[in-house]
Design a protein around this motif. Structure first.
Motif, PDB file in Angstrom:
ATOM      1  N   VAL A  11      37.282 150.055  38.456  1.00  0.00           N
ATOM      2  CA  VAL A  11      36.945 151.151  39.369  1.00  0.00           C
ATOM      3  C   VAL A  11      35.758 150.729  40.227  1.00  0.00           C
ATOM      4  CG1 VAL A  11      36.248 153.562  39.580  1.00  0.00           C
ATOM      5  CG2 VAL A  11      37.796 152.873  37.740  1.00  0.00           C
ATOM      6  N   LEU A  12      35.970 150.736  41.534  1.00  0.00           N
ATOM      7  CA  LEU A  12      34.938 150.367  42.504  1.00  0.00           C
ATOM      8  C   LEU A  12      34.642 151.574  43.378  1.00  0.00           C
ATOM      9  CD1 LEU A  12      33.232 148.193  44.058  1.00  0.00           C
ATOM     10  CD2 LEU A  12      35.273 147.810  45.452  1.00  0.00           C
ATOM     11  N   GLY A  13      33.387 151.971  43.458  1.00  0.00           N
ATOM     12  CA  GLY A  13      32.999 153.103  44.288  1.00  0.00           C
ATOM     13  C   GLY A  13      32.243 152.667  45.530  1.00  0.00           C
ATOM     14  N   ILE A  14      32.382 153.446  46.594  1.00  0.00           N
ATOM     15  CA  ILE A  14      31.556 153.293  47.797  1.00  0.00           C
ATOM     16  C   ILE A  14      30.635 154.509  47.834  1.00  0.00           C
ATOM     17  CG2 ILE A  14      31.523 152.963  50.287  1.00  0.00           C
ATOM     18  CD1 ILE A  14      33.032 150.765  48.791  1.00  0.00           C
ATOM     19  N   ASN A  15      29.329 154.278  47.731  1.00  0.00           N
ATOM     20  CA  ASN A  15      28.409 155.417  47.680  1.00  0.00           C
ATOM     21  C   ASN A  15      28.080 155.936  49.077  1.00  0.00           C
ATOM     22  OD1 ASN A  15      26.431 153.708  48.767  1.00  0.00           O
ATOM     23  ND2 ASN A  15      25.520 153.266  46.774  1.00  0.00           N
ATOM     24  N   ARG A  16      27.218 156.931  49.150  1.00  0.00           N
ATOM     25  CA  ARG A  16      26.938 157.586  50.437  1.00  0.00           C
ATOM     26  C   ARG A  16      26.206 156.678  51.411  1.00  0.00           C
ATOM     27  NH1 ARG A  16      25.141 163.403  47.960  1.00  0.00           N
ATOM     28  NH2 ARG A  16      24.411 162.016  46.318  1.00  0.00           N
ATOM     29  N   GLU A  17      25.617 155.606  50.921  1.00  0.00           N
ATOM     30  CA  GLU A  17      24.977 154.625  51.804  1.00  0.00           C
ATOM     31  C   GLU A  17      25.952 153.551  52.259  1.00  0.00           C
ATOM     32  OE1 GLU A  17      23.382 155.584  48.791  1.00  0.00           O
ATOM     33  OE2 GLU A  17      22.468 157.117  50.078  1.00  0.00           O
ATOM     34  N   GLY A  18      27.192 153.633  51.777  1.00  0.00           N
ATOM     35  CA  GLY A  18      28.191 152.637  52.156  1.00  0.00           C
ATOM     36  C   GLY A  18      28.140 151.373  51.324  1.00  0.00           C
ATOM     37  N   ASN A  19      27.366 151.390  50.244  1.00  0.00           N
ATOM     38  CA  ASN A  19      27.253 150.211  49.382  1.00  0.00           C
ATOM     39  C   ASN A  19      28.285 150.262  48.259  1.00  0.00           C
ATOM     40  OD1 ASN A  19      24.956 149.084  50.735  1.00  0.00           O
ATOM     41  ND2 ASN A  19      23.691 150.655  49.778  1.00  0.00           N
ATOM     42  N   LYS A  20      28.752 149.101  47.864  1.00  0.00           N
ATOM     43  CA  LYS A  20      29.755 149.003  46.807  1.00  0.00           C
ATOM     44  C   LYS A  20      29.077 149.088  45.442  1.00  0.00           C
ATOM     45  CE  LYS A  20      31.098 145.182  48.890  1.00  0.00           C
ATOM     46  NZ  LYS A  20      30.726 145.322  50.294  1.00  0.00           N
ATOM     47  N   ASP A  21      29.748 149.759  44.514  1.00  0.00           N
ATOM     48  CA  ASP A  21      29.197 149.967  43.182  1.00  0.00           C
ATOM     49  C   ASP A  21      30.338 149.890  42.167  1.00  0.00           C
ATOM     50  OD1 ASP A  21      27.645 150.567  41.030  1.00  0.00           O
ATOM     51  OD2 ASP A  21      27.282 152.659  41.552  1.00  0.00           O
ATOM     52  N   LEU A  22      30.283 148.915  41.273  1.00  0.00           N
ATOM     53  CA  LEU A  22      31.290 148.788  40.224  1.00  0.00           C
ATOM     54  C   LEU A  22      30.969 149.768  39.102  1.00  0.00           C
ATOM     55  CD1 LEU A  22      31.398 144.944  40.349  1.00  0.00           C
ATOM     56  CD2 LEU A  22      33.400 146.383  40.650  1.00  0.00           C
ATOM     57  N   LEU A  23      31.906 150.646  38.807  1.00  0.00           N
ATOM     58  CA  LEU A  23      31.621 151.750  37.893  1.00  0.00           C
ATOM     59  C   LEU A  23      32.012 151.466  36.454  1.00  0.00           C
ATOM     60  CD1 LEU A  23      32.633 154.802  40.111  1.00  0.00           C
ATOM     61  CD2 LEU A  23      30.588 153.372  40.183  1.00  0.00           C
ATOM     62  N   GLY A  24      32.971 150.571  36.222  1.00  0.00           N
ATOM     63  CA  GLY A  24      33.325 150.304  34.835  1.00  0.00           C
ATOM     64  C   GLY A  24      34.633 149.567  34.679  1.00  0.00           C
ATOM     65  N   LEU A  25      34.923 149.219  33.412  1.00  0.00           N
ATOM     66  CA  LEU A  25      36.171 148.553  33.022  1.00  0.00           C
ATOM     67  C   LEU A  25      36.760 149.296  31.825  1.00  0.00           C
ATOM     68  CD1 LEU A  25      34.939 144.836  32.986  1.00  0.00           C
ATOM     69  CD2 LEU A  25      36.511 145.809  34.648  1.00  0.00           C
ATOM     70  N   TRP A  26      38.081 149.415  31.814  1.00  0.00           N
ATOM     71  CA  TRP A  26      38.777 150.064  30.704  1.00  0.00           C
ATOM     72  C   TRP A  26      40.069 149.297  30.415  1.00  0.00           C
ATOM     73  CZ3 TRP A  26      36.317 152.305  34.691  1.00  0.00           C
ATOM     74  CH2 TRP A  26      35.331 153.259  34.413  1.00  0.00           C
ATOM     75  N   THR A  27      40.504 149.257  29.163  1.00  0.00           N
ATOM     76  CA  THR A  27      41.778 148.637  28.836  1.00  0.00           C
ATOM     77  C   THR A  27      42.732 149.687  28.292  1.00  0.00           C
ATOM     78  OG1 THR A  27      41.005 148.058  26.598  1.00  0.00           O
ATOM     79  CG2 THR A  27      40.797 146.380  28.317  1.00  0.00           C
ATOM     80  N   GLY A  28      43.993 149.559  28.679  1.00  0.00           N
ATOM     81  CA  GLY A  28      45.029 150.467  28.214  1.00  0.00           C
ATOM     82  C   GLY A  28      46.348 149.738  28.147  1.00  0.00           C
ATOM     83  N   GLU A  29      47.334 150.364  27.542  1.00  0.00           N
ATOM     84  CA  GLU A  29      48.644 149.742  27.417  1.00  0.00           C
ATOM     85  C   GLU A  29      49.289 149.588  28.786  1.00  0.00           C
ATOM     86  OE1 GLU A  29      51.171 151.583  24.607  1.00  0.00           O
ATOM     87  OE2 GLU A  29      49.646 151.673  23.036  1.00  0.00           O
ATOM     88  N   ALA A  30      49.742 148.368  29.082  1.00  0.00           N
ATOM     89  CA  ALA A  30      50.323 148.081  30.396  1.00  0.00           C
ATOM     90  C   ALA A  30      51.617 148.851  30.615  1.00  0.00           C
ATOM     91  CB  ALA A  30      50.583 146.580  30.529  1.00  0.00           C
ATOM     92  N   GLU A  31      52.337 149.134  29.525  1.00  0.00           N
ATOM     93  CA  GLU A  31      53.621 149.800  29.676  1.00  0.00           C
ATOM     94  C   GLU A  31      53.469 151.295  29.952  1.00  0.00           C
ATOM     95  OE1 GLU A  31      52.750 147.958  27.090  1.00  0.00           O
ATOM     96  OE2 GLU A  31      53.893 146.126  27.461  1.00  0.00           O
ATOM     97  N   SER A  32      52.309 151.830  29.695  1.00  0.00           N
ATOM     98  CA  SER A  32      52.152 153.287  29.847  1.00  0.00           C
ATOM     99  C   SER A  32      51.001 153.605  30.782  1.00  0.00           C
ATOM    100  CB  SER A  32      51.920 153.939  28.480  1.00  0.00           C
ATOM    101  OG  SER A  32      50.764 153.396  27.871  1.00  0.00           O
TER     102      SER A  32
END
Length: 417
Positions: free
Chosen positions: A201-222
């Motif tokens: 998940v990558l966010g663009i904040n109100r200043e227009g700067n990029k901010d990486l918010l996190g990583l998550w793993t889940g089942e690829a089939e679902s």
């Protein structure tokens, strides 16, 4: 004015003396070479200087007395041997001691067995997808340093705490744009290898700067709404209260999950991913022509113009590749929101270079391993890679200033919340 020949200084003369016996690169860079010897002597002299500073003059001592004399309340007390790992290999140092046992070296702290700089090199190699054994071999090849796999594992394990803190850190209340994407890895689960999706998940904040918010793993089939809801719930619990526009890559669950937690968020299908999915049905010889004919659809000024362009595309290409127009029709509901925005905002949404560049770098890391033993072994190199990339993000994304006023008008009370 003619340039005068540089006069040799004392440093040059000393270097010349040191290099008198230089014959091969190993004389300088090899095990026991000049560079390692100089590093060792320099560290030992610095430690001696630290102890001199620690042993402050005794006000009651006679003038001119040696600060290391035993008559002082505290004094020098010989040396202890300590073997440390460095980028030049193992190095045996003579660590000066004081009689009272109060001296705490700064350069080589007590209980530390690695010199500063070695950890950074290990982590830099690890962030590029090298295994612990590969790193050990690389360090030995480059520096002649024999660093054990166990030590390298200890260094990389130290990243886990950073990852956990990063995954739990507070977020901004509002992100005008959020990009949600997934990469795929083979992960060992309960003794069996299974394909898993790693959500980025990558966010663009109100200043227009990029901010990486996190990583998550889940089942690829679902890739369903249930897991996507878990990801978005995590973001909300960390303080993210509003998303203006969410760009997704076609993952089936995110639109429904976004509707549940952020009902006012506009979901926009990522055009780049849509085009990439279309090109899976097209041979290389026709790919450029297909991409050129898709451009009038998503770059149309109005929805009506886009629909006309889609009909024209279907009329030209359905005979050869009927699946392409069907992909666009099937996802049309999440494509058309972009036509509600002025071109300045649309240019910002089209600017997917950030997420694409990030994904390319992450893929380079994860493709170096056929199977990851656990989730932590996936997150650590990806986190380090993202850190390296984020250091280059020093300015707002392209076209952000032009889009600012439109965001404020289109989302009154939300953008400036």
């Amino acid at each position: 004015m003619p340039r005068t020949k540089k006069e040799p200084n004392r440093t040059d003369e000393l270097l010349d003396e040191l290099l008198l016996d230089y014959r091969t690169p190993d004389d300088i860079l090899g095990e026991g070479g000049l560079l390692k010897q100089l590093s060792q002597r320099l560290i030992e002299r610095a430690l001696s200087g630290e102890l001199n500073h620690h042993l402050k003059p005794n006000p009651s001592a006679p003038e001119g007395a040696d600060p290391g004399e035993p008559s002082r309340p505290n004094s020098r007390n010989g040396y202890s041997k300590k073997t440390v790992q460095s980028q030049h290999g193992e190095m045996e140092l003579s660590i000066p001691r004081d009689r009272n046992g109060e001296f705490e070296p700064v350069l080589v702290p007590k209980h530390q067995r690695r010199l500063a700089g070695l950890d950074e090199k290990i982590l830099a190699l690890y962030s590029r997808g090298l295994s612990t054994r590969d790193i050990s071999a690389q360090l030995e090849e480059l520096y002649g340093a024999q660093i054990s796999v166990a030590l390298i594992s200890d260094v990389t394990d130290s990243v886990s705490e950073e990852v956990n803190a990063w995954q739990c850190r507070p977020l901004d209340e509002v992100y005008p744009i959020l990009y949600l994407d997934a990469l795929y890895v083979n992960l060992k689960v309960s003794g069996r290898v299974a394909k898993r999706a790693v959500y980025v998940v990558l966010g663009i904040n109100r200043e227009g700067n990029k901010d990486l918010l996190g990583l998550w793993t889940g089942e690829a089939e679902s890739e369903g709404a249930k897991f996507c809801l878990k990801v978005l719930t995590d973001l909300k619990n960390r303080g993210l209260q509003d998303i203006l526009i969410a760009c997704v890559d076609g993952l089936s669950g995110f639109p429904q999950a976004i509707e549940a937690l952020y009902p006012n968020t506009q979901v926009q299908l990522c055009i780049v991913h849509l085009i990439r999915n279309c090109l899976r049905y097209v041979p290389w010889k026709d790919s450029k022509a297909v991409v050129a004919d898709l451009k009038p659809i998503y770059q149309a000024a109005t929805l009506q113009e886009a629909e006309t362009a889609l009909d024209a595309f279907a009329a030209k290409w359905d005979g050869l590749y009927p699946a392409i127009s069907q992909i666009w029709i099937r996802h049309w509901e999440n494509v058309i929101p972009i036509f509600d925005y002025p071109m300045d905002i649309r240019r910002v949404i089209y600017t997917t270079n950030a997420i694409e560049s990030l994904n390319r770098s992450l893929r380079k890391v994860i493709k170096t391993k056929a199977v990851f033993p656990d989730e932590e072994s996936v997150f650590k190199p990806m986190y380090l890679t993202m850190n390296n990339i984020a250091k280059r993000w020093s300015r707002p994304i392209k076209n952000w200033k032009a889009a600012l006023s439109h965001f404020a008008i289109l989302f009154p009370g939300r953008f400036n919340h």
